[in-house]
Each structure stands twice: as structure tokens, then as C-alpha cells.
Design an enzyme around this catalytic site. Structure first.
Site, PDB file in Angstrom:
ATOM      1  N   LYS A 194       0.856  -1.177   0.000  1.00 40.57           N
ATOM      2  CA  LYS A 194       0.000   0.000   0.000  1.00 40.57           C
ATOM      3  C   LYS A 194       0.894   1.231   0.000  1.00 40.57           C
ATOM      4  O   LYS A 194       1.750   1.395   0.879  1.00 40.57           O
ATOM      5  CB  LYS A 194      -0.889  -0.010   1.241  1.00 40.57           C
ATOM      6  CG  LYS A 194      -1.732   1.238   1.360  1.00 40.57           C
ATOM      7  CD  LYS A 194      -2.748   1.106   2.465  1.00 40.57           C
ATOM      8  CE  LYS A 194      -3.518   2.395   2.645  1.00 40.57           C
ATOM      9  NZ  LYS A 194      -4.519   2.276   3.703  1.00 40.57           N
ATOM     10  N   LYS A 247      -2.256  -1.384  -3.860  1.00 37.15           N
ATOM     11  CA  LYS A 247      -3.114  -0.218  -3.724  1.00 37.15           C
ATOM     12  C   LYS A 247      -2.302   1.059  -3.800  1.00 37.15           C
ATOM     13  O   LYS A 247      -1.272   1.117  -3.122  1.00 37.15           O
ATOM     14  CB  LYS A 247      -3.824  -0.319  -2.376  1.00 37.15           C
ATOM     15  CG  LYS A 247      -4.723   0.833  -2.045  1.00 37.15           C
ATOM     16  CD  LYS A 247      -5.243   0.646  -0.656  1.00 37.15           C
ATOM     17  CE  LYS A 247      -6.109   1.831  -0.319  1.00 37.15           C
ATOM     18  NZ  LYS A 247      -6.457   1.839   1.073  1.00 37.15           N
TER      19      LYS A 247
HETATM   20  C1  PBG Z   1      -7.317   3.201   5.872  1.00 38.56           C
HETATM   21  C2  PBG Z   1      -7.614   3.059   4.443  1.00 38.56           C
HETATM   22  C3  PBG Z   1      -7.445   4.023   3.433  1.00 38.56           C
HETATM   23  C4  PBG Z   1      -7.991   3.479   2.292  1.00 38.56           C
HETATM   24  C5  PBG Z   1      -8.446   2.184   2.609  1.00 38.56           C
HETATM   25  N1  PBG Z   1      -8.185   1.929   3.946  1.00 38.56           N
HETATM   26  C6  PBG Z   1      -6.947   5.421   3.470  1.00 38.56           C
HETATM   27  C7  PBG Z   1      -5.621   5.734   3.974  1.00 38.56           C
HETATM   28  O1  PBG Z   1      -4.751   4.887   4.142  1.00 38.56           O
HETATM   29  O2  PBG Z   1      -5.436   6.913   4.256  1.00 38.56           O
HETATM   30  C8  PBG Z   1      -8.103   4.207   0.976  1.00 38.56           C
HETATM   31  C9  PBG Z   1      -9.161   3.753   0.072  1.00 38.56           C
HETATM   32  C10 PBG Z   1      -9.524   4.690  -1.012  1.00 38.56           C
HETATM   33  O3  PBG Z   1      -8.947   5.784  -1.213  1.00 38.56           O
HETATM   34  O4  PBG Z   1     -10.458   4.329  -1.713  1.00 38.56           O
HETATM   35  N2  PBG Z   1      -6.195   2.659   6.388  1.00 38.56           N
END
Ligand code: PBG
Length: 323
Positions: A194, A247
Site C-alpha cells: 500500500k 493499492k
Molecule cells: C485506511 C484506508 C485508506 C484506504 C483504505 N483503507 C486510506 C488511507 O490509508 O489513508 C483508501 C481507500 C480509497 O482511497 O479508496 N487505512
């Protein structure tokens, strides 16, 4: 003799025969936002077509997913600011908003897969995925909190817990806690690679979860790095992840391919909020055809190697694919 690749594109039936990638509603997961209350669907400005839903409306929306053949939903709770604290203590409450939502969904739609997010940000008064101590996100302080959160989600009936926090060692901590509590069948869908991305903006607006100070660069990956994804992958595999996620999606298609080529695990891709919002915004101006661009985007993620695709366009895509 001229070699003519166009011959295979001449006829629609021939194109169908030689098509290498098929997108199906079976590939999709619909992310949903849930809030307290009844009969509520509060619009999210930067995510057209999505809203913060009260549990009754969430159950209705999930029914649409079932009817359209979308196998799963991913849940994200909007937590009352009064309940937020530095350690995200509300995350493991047995009767918390998320836990009640999971119970309601599993009762109404037993055939639907419910995936829950494991990270502190919706619950943290600091807006971080881990515990902030001084200026640092403390990895090892965070692990037991994440483990308790995952167990509480499993108790509520979650099928897959999905750690999105990027703390080191969290897959192992969660696996051990789930097994010790008897949840050997609850899967871990790890947000393995991520990235610290600016494409999460609309999601953070939906949950009001943006970091109050600093950014997430000390735990989420540097967008410049690809080799490092292999390191995260091998750790998550050895810690017991059941699937691994990349992601964001489209801007990281190279990472999806890299991860796909280095693991036998199922690979998921998250077509994140900003990627979806861009399509919607351009379509609103009449600059892009939303339907066709959505399907092309999701097909690209599949072609890059994703088996599972999280997308805010899941219902739209399923409708289009079913014709
Ligand atoms: C939280 C999380 C996030 C997303 C999914 N789980 C945001 C972040 O890490 O700030 C993002 C999903 C999206 O933008 O659709 N940990």
C-alpha cells in the site's frame, strides 16, 4: 507477404474468441461507508454515487450487490469524533458501529462476503493508522490493538479481515490472535503493498480521517519503489496472508504485475477513491464516457494480474457486464 494482425480483429465473434482477459462481476468487491442513525444516506461530495449509509440503508445497498452477482463488500465506518482517541479504543468494541454493521449484513445476506478494514485511522483522534507517540507512529504498540480489532471483527462475523495499516508484523500478530480466539477460518486479505498515495483524498473526506498532523510516509510505501514490494510480499506470505493487495490500482499496474509474477496467492487491486472520482468528474463535464472508461479501467487491472478488484464502481460495472 504482409503479416496482418488485423485479421483477428475483423469480426466481433472472432474478437470474442481471441480475447485474453474477461472481466466478470465475480471479480468485484464493493467498498461501502456506514454511519450511525436510521434511514440515512449522506452524500460524499467527492464520491458521486456513494454515501455514508446508516445500517438499514447499508443492508439495502448490499442487497443490490447480491442481486447483481458481486461477491463481496468492504466496510468502512464513520466514527463520531467524540469516540475517537489516540489509541483508537473504539475499534474493538463488541457493539461498535462496524461490529453491528457486520452482524446486520451477515444476517440479511449470508451469501455475501464481508470484508473489514484493520487500521486505526477511522477511530484515531490523530487520523493515523497506528498509535502516535510523540512524533512517531509506534509499530509495536499498535500491533496488539490491531490484533484485538481483527478478533472483534471476526466475532461479529467478518469473513475476511483486511489490514490496511502497513505496520511491520501485523499479519502475523493478527493470525496468531485469530487462531488463539478460535477463528482459524477467518481469512487475512493483506493490503500488502500500500503506497503513500494522494489518490486516497475522497476516502479520507468520506470518513473525516485525514492525518491531523504529518503524513503516512513512515508506514505506507514510497511511490518510487517497486523492488520493495517484493520484500513486503514475502513477509506477508510468510506471516500467513491469504491474499495480497496492491493499492492504488491503475497507477500501480506495474506493481500488480510484479506481485502476480512472484506469488501463488490471489492478488487483489484497489481501484481507490481518487481513481474513481477522476472518472466521475470527467464524465460530469461530458469529457469522458463513464461506463466505458470504468470497464476499461477494471479490465486493465485484471489484465495486469489482479484476481480481485475493489472498486466504488462495482455495482455500475456489474450492471454493465450483465447487459
Ligand atoms: C485506511 C484506508 C485508506 C484506504 C483504505 N483503507 C486510506 C488511507 O490509508 O489513508 C483508501 C481507500 C480509497 O482511497 O479508496 N487505512
Amino acid at each position: 507477404m504482409l503479416i496482418r494482425p488485423r485479421r483477428n480483429r475483423r469480426h466481433p465473434a472472432l474478437r470474442r474468441l481471441v480475447r485474453e482477459t474477461q472481466l466478470s462481476p465475480d471479480d468485484l468487491v464493493l467498498p461501502l461507508f456506514v454511519q450511525e442513525g436510521e434511514g440515512l444516506a449522506s452524500a460524499i461530495a467527492s464520491l458521486p454515487g456513494h454515501a455514508r449509509l446508516s445500517i438499514d440503508r447499508l443492508v439495502e445497498k448490499a442487497g443490490e450487490a447480491v442481486a447483481l452477482g458481486v461477491p463481496g463488500v468492504a466496510l468502512f465506518p464513520v466514527i463520531d469524533p467524540a469516540e475517537k482517541d489516540p489509541r483508537g479504543s473504539a475499534a474493538a468494541k463488541p457493539d461498535g458501529l462496524l461490529q453491528r454493521s457486520v452482524r446486520a449484513l451477515k444476517a440479511a445476506h449470508p451469501e455475501l462476503l464481508v470484508i473489514t478494514d484493520v487500521a486505526l485511522d477511522p477511530y484515531s483522534s490523530d487520523g493515523h493508522d497506528g498509535v502516535l507517540i510523540g512524533e512517531r507512529i509506534d509499530n509495536d504498540e499498535t500491533l496488539p490493538i490491531l490484533a484485538a480489532m481483527a478478533v472483534s471483527q471476526a466475532e461479529a462475523g467478518a469473513d475476511v479481515v483486511a489490514p490496511s495499516d502497513m505496520m511491520d508484523g501485523r499479519v502475523l500478530a493478527i493470525r496468531e490472535a485469530l487462531d488463539a480466539a478460535g477463528f482459524t477460518e477467518v481469512a487475512i486479505g493483506s493490503y500488502c503493498t500500500k503506497y503513500a498515495s494522494a489518490f486516497y483524498g475522497p476516502f479520507r473526506e468520506a470518513l473525516d480521517s485525514a492525518p491531523r498532523s504529518g503524513d503516512k510516509k513512515t508506514y505506507q510505501m514510497d511511490p518510487a519503489n517497486a523492488r520493495e514490494a517484493l520484500r513486503e510480499l514475502s513477509l506477508d506470505e510468510s506471516e500467513g496472508a491469504d491474499w495480497v493487495m496492491v493499492k492504488p490500482g491503475l497507477v500501480y499496474a506495474d506493481i500488480i504485475r510484479l506481485v502476480r509474477d512472484h506469488t501463488a496467492l490471489p492478488v487483489a487491486a484497489y481501484h481507490v477513491s481518487g481513481e474513481y472520482a477522476m472518472l466521475r468528474a470527467a464524465a460530469e463535464r461530458g469529457w469522458l464516457d463513464y461506463d466505458r472508461c470504468l470497464l476499461e479501467s477494471l479490465l486493465s487491472l485484471k489484465r495486469a494480474g489482479a484476481d480481485v478488484i475493489f472498486t466504488y464502481g462495482a455495482l455500475d460495472a456489474a450492471r454493465l457486464l450483465r447487459g
